[in-house]
Design a protein around this motif. Sequence first.
Motif, short mmCIF file in Angstrom:
data_model
loop_
_atom_site.label_atom_id
_atom_site.label_comp_id
_atom_site.label_asym_id
_atom_site.label_seq_id
_atom_site.Cartn_x
_atom_site.Cartn_y
_atom_site.Cartn_z
N SER A 175 0.93 -1.21 0.13
CA SER A 175 -0.02 0.00 -0.19
C SER A 175 0.70 1.29 0.19
CB SER A 175 -0.87 0.08 1.28
OG SER A 175 -1.71 1.07 1.28
N GLU A 176 0.24 2.19 -0.44
CA GLU A 176 0.95 3.59 -0.46
C GLU A 176 0.39 4.59 0.52
OE1 GLU A 176 3.76 4.51 -2.41
OE2 GLU A 176 3.52 2.42 -2.92
N ILE A 177 -0.68 4.11 1.22
CA ILE A 177 -1.33 4.72 2.35
C ILE A 177 -0.24 5.45 3.32
CG2 ILE A 177 -2.16 2.97 3.77
CD1 ILE A 177 -4.62 4.34 4.06
N ALA A 178 -0.66 6.62 3.78
CA ALA A 178 0.42 7.26 4.66
C ALA A 178 0.42 6.37 5.97
CB ALA A 178 -0.12 8.76 5.06
N CYS A 179 -0.45 5.56 6.63
CA CYS A 179 -0.35 5.07 7.73
C CYS A 179 0.21 3.46 7.72
CB CYS A 179 -1.61 4.89 8.61
SG CYS A 179 -2.88 4.13 7.74
N ARG A 180 0.81 3.38 6.34
CA ARG A 180 1.07 1.90 6.37
C ARG A 180 2.41 1.33 7.39
NH1 ARG A 180 3.34 4.37 1.53
NH2 ARG A 180 5.54 5.08 2.00
N ASN A 181 3.30 2.48 8.01
CA ASN A 181 4.30 2.06 9.02
C ASN A 181 3.53 1.60 10.09
OD1 ASN A 181 6.13 2.25 6.90
ND2 ASN A 181 6.81 4.47 7.79
#
Length: 194
Positions: free
Chosen positions: A46-52
């Motif tokens: 995913s490229e979503i910001a909360c992936r980390n």
Amino acid sequence: MADNYLEKKMEELRRGSDKTFTGRKAVQRKGFVQFAFPPKRVVIASEIACRNSIARAFLKADCKVAMIHSCQEEGERMAHDEGVRYYPFAIHESFENLLSAWRDVDIIVADPAEAMTLLPIWKKHRERFPYVSSYICRVIVIGDADVKELQELAKGIKTTVNIIASHSSHTDISELILALSLPATSDIDGLKLP
């Protein structure tokens, strides 16, 4: 002397006065609910910001985590500092390499386009190597997608497919993803959460 030591230790264990026992005990904290979460193999494509934060939530639950995304510097830092397995964004080759290394995966968290790419590869892998665990796998798609189309692609994989149609890329949905991944939530299938 050794016999006396062992006898003394056994007596302490029977009385419950041995202070050297270091076994982990589940601690109940007020205001929290805890669930058993057996270690799983998780792929986050995913490229979503909360992936980390999603990766960290699974790492905290002792899961193996692989990340496939285009931000190489961030991915390499997560791999070095936190122990995730990072792949640059060559999704087809990366996922095949991961299936070869881990033998299979249990949970896929992906954007809609990546889920459409991963599911046929996963299905082909499962045709060659059947899944023997009682855990029903999960596909959790982040973004707007057609549930029926994804369920059709997932036929034969022994998985549920759920969608989180998050319009804010900064909303942390890691706890929601963990909840959908719990063994007890295997009945939740085909759900589209706004």
